[in-house]
Design a protein around this motif. Structure first.
Motif, PDB file in Angstrom:
ATOM      1  N   MET A  57       0.844  -1.171   0.000  1.00 61.70           N
ATOM      2  CA  MET A  57       0.000   0.000   0.000  1.00 61.70           C
ATOM      3  C   MET A  57       0.894   1.240   0.000  1.00 61.70           C
ATOM      4  SD  MET A  57      -2.463   1.514   3.054  1.00 61.70           S
ATOM      5  CE  MET A  57      -2.892  -0.059   3.629  1.00 61.70           C
ATOM      6  N   GLU A  58       0.604   2.139  -0.896  1.00 66.79           N
ATOM      7  CA  GLU A  58       1.355   3.389  -0.963  1.00 66.79           C
ATOM      8  C   GLU A  58       0.540   4.477  -0.271  1.00 66.79           C
ATOM      9  OE1 GLU A  58       3.701   6.121  -4.224  1.00 66.79           O
ATOM     10  OE2 GLU A  58       2.698   4.302  -4.884  1.00 66.79           O
ATOM     11  N   THR A  59       1.217   5.215   0.595  1.00 68.12           N
ATOM     12  CA  THR A  59       0.518   6.253   1.352  1.00 68.12           C
ATOM     13  C   THR A  59       1.193   7.604   1.146  1.00 68.12           C
ATOM     14  OG1 THR A  59       1.838   5.926   3.354  1.00 68.12           O
ATOM     15  CG2 THR A  59      -0.181   4.599   3.130  1.00 68.12           C
ATOM     16  N   ILE A  60       0.439   8.627   1.457  1.00 72.59           N
ATOM     17  CA  ILE A  60       0.968   9.988   1.473  1.00 72.59           C
ATOM     18  C   ILE A  60       0.543  10.637   2.787  1.00 72.59           C
ATOM     19  CG2 ILE A  60       0.985  10.304  -1.029  1.00 72.59           C
ATOM     20  CD1 ILE A  60      -1.665  11.884  -0.706  1.00 72.59           C
ATOM     21  N   VAL A  61       1.250  11.672   3.149  1.00 71.12           N
ATOM     22  CA  VAL A  61       0.880  12.456   4.326  1.00 71.12           C
ATOM     23  C   VAL A  61       0.417  13.810   3.820  1.00 71.12           C
ATOM     24  CG1 VAL A  61       1.714  13.535   6.442  1.00 71.12           C
ATOM     25  CG2 VAL A  61       2.498  11.244   5.825  1.00 71.12           C
ATOM     26  N   LYS A  62      -0.797  14.157   4.208  1.00 72.36           N
ATOM     27  CA  LYS A  62      -1.323  15.460   3.775  1.00 72.36           C
ATOM     28  C   LYS A  62      -2.142  16.089   4.890  1.00 72.36           C
ATOM     29  CE  LYS A  62      -5.587  14.063   1.431  1.00 72.36           C
ATOM     30  NZ  LYS A  62      -6.329  14.102   0.168  1.00 72.36           N
ATOM     31  N   GLU A  63      -2.359  17.370   4.738  1.00 71.31           N
ATOM     32  CA  GLU A  63      -3.124  18.111   5.733  1.00 71.31           C
ATOM     33  C   GLU A  63      -4.618  17.856   5.528  1.00 71.31           C
ATOM     34  OE1 GLU A  63      -1.748  22.109   7.423  1.00 71.31           O
ATOM     35  OE2 GLU A  63      -3.259  22.628   5.922  1.00 71.31           O
ATOM     36  N   VAL A  64      -5.288  17.522   6.625  1.00 76.49           N
ATOM     37  CA  VAL A  64      -6.735  17.289   6.599  1.00 76.49           C
ATOM     38  C   VAL A  64      -7.371  17.977   7.807  1.00 76.49           C
ATOM     39  CG1 VAL A  64      -6.546  15.071   5.398  1.00 76.49           C
ATOM     40  CG2 VAL A  64      -6.575  15.113   7.878  1.00 76.49           C
ATOM     41  N   THR A  65      -8.656  18.209   7.701  1.00 76.20           N
ATOM     42  CA  THR A  65      -9.401  18.790   8.815  1.00 76.20           C
ATOM     43  C   THR A  65     -10.352  17.736   9.348  1.00 76.20           C
ATOM     44  OG1 THR A  65      -9.240  21.003   7.897  1.00 76.20           O
ATOM     45  CG2 THR A  65     -10.962  20.639   9.524  1.00 76.20           C
ATOM     46  N   ARG A  66     -10.308  17.548  10.657  1.00 76.55           N
ATOM     47  CA  ARG A  66     -11.144  16.556  11.322  1.00 76.55           C
ATOM     48  C   ARG A  66     -11.928  17.242  12.443  1.00 76.55           C
ATOM     49  NH1 ARG A  66      -9.258  12.383   8.960  1.00 76.55           N
ATOM     50  NH2 ARG A  66      -7.114  11.735   8.884  1.00 76.55           N
ATOM     51  N   THR A  67     -13.028  16.624  12.808  1.00 80.86           N
ATOM     52  CA  THR A  67     -13.809  17.121  13.936  1.00 80.86           C
ATOM     53  C   THR A  67     -13.778  16.085  15.048  1.00 80.86           C
ATOM     54  OG1 THR A  67     -15.268  18.338  12.452  1.00 80.86           O
ATOM     55  CG2 THR A  67     -16.070  17.943  14.687  1.00 80.86           C
ATOM     56  N   PHE A  68     -13.343  16.528  16.227  1.00 82.10           N
ATOM     57  CA  PHE A  68     -13.373  15.697  17.428  1.00 82.10           C
ATOM     58  C   PHE A  68     -14.498  16.211  18.315  1.00 82.10           C
ATOM     59  CE2 PHE A  68      -8.984  15.279  16.076  1.00 82.10           C
ATOM     60  CZ  PHE A  68      -8.725  13.943  16.306  1.00 82.10           C
ATOM     61  N   TYR A  69     -15.026  15.325  19.126  1.00 81.25           N
ATOM     62  CA  TYR A  69     -16.063  15.728  20.070  1.00 81.25           C
ATOM     63  C   TYR A  69     -15.545  15.512  21.479  1.00 81.25           C
ATOM     64  CZ  TYR A  69     -19.387  16.330  16.351  1.00 81.25           C
ATOM     65  OH  TYR A  69     -20.024  16.795  15.230  1.00 81.25           O
TER      66      TYR A  69
END
Length: 126
Positions: A1-13
């Motif tokens: 599996m090839e992966t990349i690291v990128k900026e993402v926005t997540r919501t935590f509660y």
């Protein structure tokens, strides 16, 4: 599996309160799905906790540690002084648990205004 690291926005509660966090995450290049990455995931969670702490003006765990080290007081001694459970104080200081409103108030008052404590602790230690 090839992966990349990128900026993402997540919501935590935190309870019912949403906290949006933008940080780096490991993503599968083919499926575009998240791939677990302990280091990146932990950093994202810490960012969310920091946002929540700032939003609610909660004491930072490192402020408690610095205070205790400055005055040479143990977790148990500080907990007893504040009429807190030592295990709860340890969770707040070492594991990043959020204090109750009352615990937060007491800890912030003590750390931000240590003069009465200095006098008390000096007299007690003499």
């Amino acid at each position: 599996m090839e992966t990349i690291v990128k900026e993402v926005t997540r919501t935590f509660y935190f309870g019912d309160e949403p906290v949006e966090v933008t940080s780096l995450a490991r993503i599968d290049k083919v499926t575009n799905e998240d791939v677990p990455d302990a280091e990146l995931d932990e950093e994202t969670l810490r960012k969310g906790e920091a946002i929540y702490r700032k939003r609610h003006n909660l004491i930072e765990p490192e402020n408690i540690t610095e205070f205790r080290q400055k005055f040479g007081i143990s977790t148990v001694e500080l907990a007893n002084l504040l009429n807190m459970d030592a295990f709860e104080l340890e969770l707040i200081e070492e594991d990043g648990f959020f204090p109750t409103d009352e615990q937060n108030l007491l800890l912030k008052l003590l750390i931000e205004h240590p003069e009465p404590f200095k006098e008390y602790w000096s007299a007690r230690s003499a």
